[in-house]
Design a protein around this motif. Structure first.
Motif, short mmCIF file in Angstrom:
data_model
loop_
_atom_site.label_atom_id
_atom_site.label_comp_id
_atom_site.label_asym_id
_atom_site.label_seq_id
_atom_site.Cartn_x
_atom_site.Cartn_y
_atom_site.Cartn_z
N ILE A 26 -58.92 68.65 140.54
CA ILE A 26 -57.82 69.57 140.28
C ILE A 26 -58.09 70.40 139.01
CG2 ILE A 26 -56.45 67.80 139.08
CD1 ILE A 26 -54.82 70.12 141.50
N ALA A 29 -60.46 73.08 139.95
CA ALA A 29 -59.76 74.06 140.79
C ALA A 29 -58.86 74.95 139.93
CB ALA A 29 -58.93 73.34 141.86
N ARG A 30 -58.21 74.35 138.92
CA ARG A 30 -57.37 75.16 138.03
C ARG A 30 -58.24 76.15 137.23
NH1 ARG A 30 -54.66 74.39 133.00
NH2 ARG A 30 -56.73 73.61 132.50
N GLY A 69 -62.70 73.46 149.64
CA GLY A 69 -61.45 73.41 148.86
C GLY A 69 -61.12 74.77 148.27
N LEU A 73 -57.87 77.12 149.25
CA LEU A 73 -56.91 77.60 148.25
C LEU A 73 -56.81 79.13 148.22
CD1 LEU A 73 -57.82 75.14 145.39
CD2 LEU A 73 -55.57 75.31 146.48
N SER A 266 -58.15 64.99 143.55
CA SER A 266 -58.99 65.92 144.31
C SER A 266 -58.13 66.86 145.12
CB SER A 266 -59.77 65.16 145.36
OG SER A 266 -60.93 64.75 144.88
N VAL A 267 -58.60 68.09 145.21
CA VAL A 267 -57.86 69.06 146.04
C VAL A 267 -57.72 68.53 147.47
CG1 VAL A 267 -58.06 71.36 147.06
CG2 VAL A 267 -58.39 71.04 144.61
N SER A 268 -58.79 67.87 147.97
CA SER A 268 -58.69 67.36 149.34
C SER A 268 -57.63 66.26 149.47
CB SER A 268 -60.04 66.90 149.87
OG SER A 268 -60.81 66.31 148.87
N ARG A 271 -54.35 68.01 149.76
CA ARG A 271 -54.26 68.61 151.10
C ARG A 271 -53.88 67.55 152.12
NH1 ARG A 271 -59.09 72.09 153.96
NH2 ARG A 271 -57.91 72.62 155.82
N ALA A 277 -51.74 75.01 150.60
CA ALA A 277 -52.63 75.70 149.66
C ALA A 277 -51.82 76.64 148.77
CB ALA A 277 -53.68 76.49 150.45
N LEU A 280 -50.03 74.62 146.03
CA LEU A 280 -50.95 74.03 145.06
C LEU A 280 -51.54 75.11 144.17
CD1 LEU A 280 -52.05 71.31 144.17
CD2 LEU A 280 -53.95 71.61 145.74
N MET A 284 -50.99 75.26 140.23
CA MET A 284 -52.12 75.23 139.28
C MET A 284 -52.06 76.42 138.32
SD MET A 284 -55.36 73.65 141.24
CE MET A 284 -55.41 74.86 142.54
#
Ligand code: GLU
Length: 489
Positions: A26, A29-30, A69, A73, A266-268, A271, A277, A280, A284
């Motif tokens: 995460i 991803a951010r 991922g 997103l 984890s993004v997954s 999910r 998406a 999230l 983020m």
């Protein structure tokens, strides 16, 4: 400090540089969100570089998870991802250049010597650092080490007197002293003295960022000390340094850095838990960035990209707030059209084997079910849990069983079942359903409320659920109402 020129007026080119040593975290991803928003805001490019030089820990499955991922997103990147391991010759060339210019040298210190050095430092309460002992070896000393069969790392000189400054887009003016960087830094792993071992992180990042003409490096604040080292490398390599922005860490409920121990990271995972998406990505963006007044907290990435800037990124760590994420996810789900919601739920339903054949496979019926459940969903997964009693006849829970034990409940349901039987398979309209209820109530001589509650118990196995009349009409359409009532009599 050596003068380093900083890119301030170049076209915006940013990058995400994930290491494929785990699934898309995460925090990464951010970082991707902030890079993407900044690139879009400035009409720039958002590039991807897979930092796979740690051969043992890097896995292609993780690369696939990261790419998937980001795509999920909506963080689409420009061009093909750069694969760092494919650039090893460029990394070696840079090291050769640093050796030739005297910015780097070979260090033959053995593990035992380095351990003894650290123990001595600890005993005299000094901070651990490399004491630069092989910085100025004479040719004879070097040859003696080689004759002993020693291998060498390559170290980059870091002068203790160096002062490293930069203007961080998030944190403002930054200043580091060379003496705080742990002594001369290893930039290539140990190898025979006529070779160059595997190049290491700080060196390869600088070489690659320069080659990719990265204008802004946007990454987590855990990289601040690396930035100081990397700025020295830009100077030594005669390269223009990018502008840096260090984003705050994501913290758990206790205010500590969010880690694997916090469970879902984890993004997954998010999910799989049923987060969308949209929610999230929205959430983020709020982790560390405050939207301008009047914008509210619910927005798309495109909307955020219109106004994103680093002046509104906080320096303090961003605490992960599940309630807010859940609220946003509910908002997203409630705003979806019935067909979009259905498109998201249908695969989850068929994974359970529901609605694959028979009357419940009818897509119009499923669309109406999605519409009925939509307003009460927080997670997509709720749309699985709440749909279950529509697809398969549920067991009665305790409250439902108690409801059916109430005086008059079963006779009233029996009267309703008889009325339904007379009605037959033909479609049931809302007014007709009301009539059947009134009729059954009159025959059984109980209150309408008691029958309604009992009907809910019989149909859904529970006293909770969406609107009763809609529920009943939906179940009638797939011929499931009468059998569920009859099994309770
Ligand atoms: N591979 C590094 C990481 O995942 C990249 C850091 C950077 O952005 O330079 O932490």
């Amino acid at each position: 400090m050596a003068a380093v020129s900083v890119a301030t007026d170049q076209p915006v080119r940013v990058r995400l540089a994930p290491s494929p040593t785990g699934t898309l975290h995460i925090g990464t991803a951010r970082t991707a969100v902030f890079n993407w928003l900044f690139a879009r805001r400035h009409g720039g490019q958002f590039l991807l570089r897979i930092e796979d030089t740690d051969k043992e820990r890097s896995k292609s499955d993780y690369t696939a998870n990261i790419l998937e991922g980001l795509q999920w997103l909506g963080l689409n990147w420009d061009g093909e991802p750069v694969i760092q391991s494919a650039r090893i010759e460029a990394h070696r060339t840079a090291i050769t250049q640093l050796l030739a210019s005297g910015h780097a040298y070979r260090c033959y210190a053995s593990d035992d010597e380095l351990t003894a050095m650290r123990e001595a430092q600890a005993a005299s309460r000094q901070a651990p650092r490399y004491d630069n002992r092989h910085r100025d070896l004479s040719l004879e000393q070097e040859q003696a080490y080689i004759a002993e069969g020693r291998q060498a790392v390559v170290r980059f000189r870091i002068d203790d007197t160096a002062v490293i400054t930069w203007n961080d887009l998030v944190r403002g003016p930054m200043r580091w002293s060379g003496s705080d960087l742990g002594g001369d830094m290893v930039i290539a792993r140990r190898a025979p003295a006529d070779q160059i071992g595997d190049p290491l992180y700080n060196l390869v990042v600088v070489v690659d960022d320069a080659a990719m003409a990265i204008s802004h490096v946007i990454r987590g604040e855990d990289h601040i000390a690396n930035t100081a080292k990397q700025l020295l490398l830009y100077g030594a390599l005669g390269q223009t340094a990018p502008v840096f922005a260090h984003t705050p860490l994501i913290l758990n409920q206790e205010g500590k850095k969010l880690s694997k121990r916090d469970g879902v990271t984890s993004v997954s995972d998010f999910r799989a838990m049923g987060y969308t998406a949209e929610a999230l990505a929205n959430y983020m963006t709020l982790l560390g960035w405050s939207p301008p007044e009047g914008m509210g907290e619910r927005f798309s990435l495109d909307q955020a990209a219109e106004v994103f800037d680093f002046d509104r990124v906080n320096r303090a760590g961003a605490r992960f707030d599940w309630d807010k994420l859940n609220w946003l996810n509910g908002q997203v789900l409630h705003s979806l059209s019935a067909s979009t919601l259905h498109a998201k739920l249908a695969p989850l339903w068929s994974e359970q084997g529901w609605g694959v054949s028979g009357p419940a496979a009818d897509s119009l019926w499923q669309l109406d079910l999605a519409t009925l459940l939509g307003p009460s969903l927080t997670l997509l997964a709720d749309g699985v849990e709440q749909a279950a009693p529509f697809f398969t006849a549920p067991e009665l829970n305790e409250a439902a069983a108690a409801q059916l034990a109430i005086d008059g409940a079963r006779p009233a349901l029996a009267a309703l079942a008889a009325a339904l039987e007379r009605h037959g398979d033909t479609p049931l309209s809302a007014p007709e359903a009301q009539e059947l209820l009134t009729d059954a109530v009159t025959r059984a001589g109980i209150k309408k409320g008691v029958l309604m509650k009992s009907l809910r118990a019989a149909l859904l196995g529970s006293l909770q659920g969406p609107d009763l009349m809609e529920t009943w009409l939906l179940l009638h359409r797939i011929g499931a109402d009468l059998s569920r009532i009859s099994r309770c009599l």
